[in-house]
Design a protein around this motif. Structure first.
Motif, PDB file in Angstrom:
ATOM      1  N   LYS A 168      84.809 -28.446 -95.792  1.00 32.35           N
ATOM      2  CA  LYS A 168      84.394 -27.565 -95.027  1.00 32.35           C
ATOM      3  C   LYS A 168      85.706 -27.877 -95.066  1.00 32.35           C
ATOM      4  O   LYS A 168      87.343 -27.524 -94.823  1.00 32.35           O
ATOM      5  CB  LYS A 168      84.370 -27.005 -94.503  1.00 32.35           C
ATOM      6  N   GLU A 169      86.113 -29.383 -94.230  1.00 35.15           N
ATOM      7  CA  GLU A 169      87.563 -29.933 -94.190  1.00 35.15           C
ATOM      8  C   GLU A 169      88.627 -30.242 -95.392  1.00 35.15           C
ATOM      9  O   GLU A 169      89.483 -30.193 -95.247  1.00 35.15           O
ATOM     10  CB  GLU A 169      86.828 -31.292 -93.872  1.00 35.15           C
ATOM     11  N   ARG A 170      87.688 -31.363 -96.795  1.00 36.25           N
ATOM     12  CA  ARG A 170      87.995 -31.110 -97.686  1.00 36.25           C
ATOM     13  C   ARG A 170      88.850 -29.699 -98.565  1.00 36.25           C
ATOM     14  O   ARG A 170      89.701 -29.373 -99.008  1.00 36.25           O
ATOM     15  CB  ARG A 170      87.492 -31.649 -98.093  1.00 36.25           C
ATOM     16  N   MET A 171      87.976 -28.760 -97.928  1.00 34.39           N
ATOM     17  CA  MET A 171      88.200 -27.191 -98.581  1.00 34.39           C
ATOM     18  C   MET A 171      89.432 -26.747 -98.054  1.00 34.39           C
ATOM     19  O   MET A 171      90.659 -26.079 -98.762  1.00 34.39           O
ATOM     20  CB  MET A 171      86.831 -26.198 -98.448  1.00 34.39           C
ATOM     21  N   TRP A 172      89.404 -26.867 -96.762  1.00 39.11           N
ATOM     22  CA  TRP A 172      90.866 -26.375 -96.215  1.00 39.11           C
ATOM     23  C   TRP A 172      92.278 -27.142 -96.151  1.00 39.11           C
ATOM     24  O   TRP A 172      93.483 -26.321 -96.374  1.00 39.11           O
ATOM     25  CB  TRP A 172      90.253 -26.621 -94.414  1.00 39.11           C
ATOM     26  N   LEU A 173      91.574 -28.223 -96.064  1.00 38.59           N
ATOM     27  CA  LEU A 173      92.791 -29.623 -97.188  1.00 38.59           C
ATOM     28  C   LEU A 173      94.154 -28.920 -98.244  1.00 38.59           C
ATOM     29  O   LEU A 173      94.420 -28.603 -98.426  1.00 38.59           O
ATOM     30  CB  LEU A 173      92.620 -30.989 -96.678  1.00 38.59           C
ATOM     31  N   SER A 174      92.346 -28.751 -98.980  1.00 38.14           N
ATOM     32  CA  SER A 174      92.998 -28.223-100.384  1.00 38.14           C
ATOM     33  C   SER A 174      93.381 -27.068-100.970  1.00 38.14           C
ATOM     34  O   SER A 174      95.189 -26.879-101.463  1.00 38.14           O
ATOM     35  CB  SER A 174      91.798 -27.814-101.569  1.00 38.14           C
ATOM     36  N   GLU A 175      93.181 -25.825 -99.703  1.00 43.23           N
ATOM     37  CA  GLU A 175      93.691 -24.728 -99.521  1.00 43.23           C
ATOM     38  C   GLU A 175      95.298 -24.448 -98.624  1.00 43.23           C
ATOM     39  O   GLU A 175      95.968 -23.728 -98.775  1.00 43.23           O
ATOM     40  CB  GLU A 175      92.896 -23.328 -98.721  1.00 43.23           C
ATOM     41  N   ASN A 176      95.376 -25.631 -97.898  1.00 42.73           N
ATOM     42  CA  ASN A 176      96.355 -25.624 -97.010  1.00 42.73           C
ATOM     43  C   ASN A 176      97.932 -26.773 -97.256  1.00 42.73           C
ATOM     44  O   ASN A 176      98.351 -26.783 -96.492  1.00 42.73           O
ATOM     45  CB  ASN A 176      96.588 -25.607 -95.487  1.00 42.73           C
ATOM     46  N   GLN A 177      97.438 -27.556 -98.523  1.00 39.36           N
ATOM     47  CA  GLN A 177      97.752 -28.222 -99.360  1.00 39.36           C
ATOM     48  C   GLN A 177      99.571 -28.084 -98.869  1.00 39.36           C
ATOM     49  O   GLN A 177     100.145 -28.710 -98.514  1.00 39.36           O
ATOM     50  CB  GLN A 177      97.475 -29.207-100.364  1.00 39.36           C
ATOM     51  N   SER A 178      99.164 -26.526-100.125  1.00 40.42           N
ATOM     52  CA  SER A 178     101.162 -26.162-100.220  1.00 40.42           C
ATOM     53  C   SER A 178     102.049 -26.238 -98.535  1.00 40.42           C
ATOM     54  O   SER A 178     102.952 -26.739 -98.334  1.00 40.42           O
ATOM     55  CB  SER A 178     101.632 -25.103-101.353  1.00 40.42           C
ATOM     56  N   ALA A 179     100.646 -25.869 -97.979  1.00 42.46           N
ATOM     57  CA  ALA A 179     101.746 -25.319 -96.276  1.00 42.46           C
ATOM     58  C   ALA A 179     102.075 -26.888 -95.561  1.00 42.46           C
ATOM     59  O   ALA A 179     103.329 -26.544 -94.580  1.00 42.46           O
ATOM     60  CB  ALA A 179     101.157 -24.020 -95.924  1.00 42.46           C
ATOM     61  N   ILE A 180     101.200 -27.620 -96.023  1.00 41.93           N
ATOM     62  CA  ILE A 180     101.008 -28.670 -95.154  1.00 41.93           C
ATOM     63  C   ILE A 180     102.288 -29.458 -95.855  1.00 41.93           C
ATOM     64  O   ILE A 180     103.542 -29.841 -94.969  1.00 41.93           O
ATOM     65  CB  ILE A 180     100.353 -29.723 -95.540  1.00 41.93           C
ATOM     66  N   ASP A 181     102.799 -29.272 -97.337  1.00 39.90           N
ATOM     67  CA  ASP A 181     104.112 -29.840 -97.680  1.00 39.90           C
ATOM     68  C   ASP A 181     105.200 -29.434 -97.481  1.00 39.90           C
ATOM     69  O   ASP A 181     105.793 -30.141 -97.392  1.00 39.90           O
ATOM     70  CB  ASP A 181     103.306 -29.879 -99.491  1.00 39.90           C
ATOM     71  N   ASP A 182     105.096 -28.370 -97.846  1.00 42.05           N
ATOM     72  CA  ASP A 182     106.196 -27.329 -97.022  1.00 42.05           C
ATOM     73  C   ASP A 182     107.072 -27.672 -95.954  1.00 42.05           C
ATOM     74  O   ASP A 182     107.791 -27.916 -94.822  1.00 42.05           O
ATOM     75  CB  ASP A 182     105.942 -26.014 -97.296  1.00 42.05           C
ATOM     76  N   TYR A 183     106.132 -27.836 -94.932  1.00 42.26           N
ATOM     77  CA  TYR A 183     105.994 -27.820 -93.161  1.00 42.26           C
ATOM     78  C   TYR A 183     106.758 -29.282 -93.095  1.00 42.26           C
ATOM     79  O   TYR A 183     107.637 -29.888 -92.409  1.00 42.26           O
ATOM     80  CB  TYR A 183     105.790 -28.237 -92.306  1.00 42.26           C
ATOM     81  N   ASN A 184     106.043 -30.322 -93.942  1.00 43.46           N
ATOM     82  CA  ASN A 184     106.430 -32.308 -93.878  1.00 43.46           C
ATOM     83  C   ASN A 184     107.609 -31.672 -94.473  1.00 43.46           C
ATOM     84  O   ASN A 184     108.341 -33.026 -93.542  1.00 43.46           O
ATOM     85  CB  ASN A 184     105.620 -32.692 -94.576  1.00 43.46           C
ATOM     86  N   GLN A 185     108.104 -31.322 -95.297  1.00 46.62           N
ATOM     87  CA  GLN A 185     109.375 -31.613 -96.417  1.00 46.62           C
ATOM     88  C   GLN A 185     110.795 -30.611 -94.558  1.00 46.62           C
ATOM     89  O   GLN A 185     111.738 -31.837 -94.600  1.00 46.62           O
ATOM     90  CB  GLN A 185     109.628 -30.903 -97.412  1.00 46.62           C
ATOM     91  N   ARG A 186     110.364 -30.067 -94.106  1.00 45.73           N
ATOM     92  CA  ARG A 186     111.440 -29.320 -93.708  1.00 45.73           C
ATOM     93  C   ARG A 186     111.362 -30.219 -92.515  1.00 45.73           C
ATOM     94  O   ARG A 186     112.766 -30.584 -91.005  1.00 45.73           O
ATOM     95  CB  ARG A 186     110.760 -28.099 -92.840  1.00 45.73           C
ATOM     96  N   VAL A 187     110.180 -30.693 -91.489  1.00 45.71           N
ATOM     97  CA  VAL A 187     110.763 -32.003 -90.254  1.00 45.71           C
ATOM     98  C   VAL A 187     111.310 -33.012 -91.028  1.00 45.71           C
ATOM     99  O   VAL A 187     111.969 -33.957 -90.358  1.00 45.71           O
ATOM    100  CB  VAL A 187     109.090 -31.819 -90.097  1.00 45.71           C
ATOM    101  N   GLN A 188     110.977 -33.271 -91.990  1.00 52.47           N
ATOM    102  CA  GLN A 188     111.909 -34.194 -92.724  1.00 52.47           C
ATOM    103  C   GLN A 188     113.252 -34.096 -92.638  1.00 52.47           C
ATOM    104  O   GLN A 188     114.393 -35.122 -92.820  1.00 52.47           O
ATOM    105  CB  GLN A 188     111.389 -35.319 -93.686  1.00 52.47           C
ATOM    106  N   LYS A 189     113.657 -32.801 -93.307  1.00 54.95           N
ATOM    107  CA  LYS A 189     114.505 -32.350 -93.844  1.00 54.95           C
ATOM    108  C   LYS A 189     115.676 -32.549 -92.485  1.00 54.95           C
ATOM    109  O   LYS A 189     116.655 -32.591 -92.440  1.00 54.95           O
ATOM    110  CB  LYS A 189     115.458 -31.566 -94.235  1.00 54.95           C
TER     111      LYS A 189
END
Length: 81
Positions: free
Chosen positions: A49-70
């Motif tokens: 379930k953790e792997r599935m959640w991460l896969s399903e939410n990876q796009s949002a996590i990447d977007d958030y990380n890019q925003r924080v980096q910027k």
């Protein structure tokens, strides 16, 4: 910790095949096979379930990380360390 399954649900029989050496050793050590399997399955379910959640939410996590980096995080001006 929140239970991932109902521990009060009725038990159900299942036919399993298991390595005979493992079974013999478990019997000698008086290991409760049903309990051990339930615990191992619960761990596997959590991991899956953790792997599935991460896969399903990876796009949002990447977007958030890019925003924080910027832009940084809201508390950047408040931290004293």
């Amino acid at each position: 910790m929140t239970a991932i399954y109902n521990p009060n649900a009725p038990k159900k029989s299942a036919n399993l095949s298991i390595n005979s050496d493992l079974l013999q050793q478990a019997k000698e050590l008086k290991i409760n096979l049903s309990k051990s399997l339930e615990e191992a399955l619960a761990e596997k379910i959590i991991e899956q379930k953790e792997r599935m959640w991460l896969s399903e939410n990876q796009s949002a996590i990447d977007d958030y990380n890019q925003r924080v980096q910027k832009l940084g995080v809201f508390s950047n001006g408040l931290r004293r360390f």
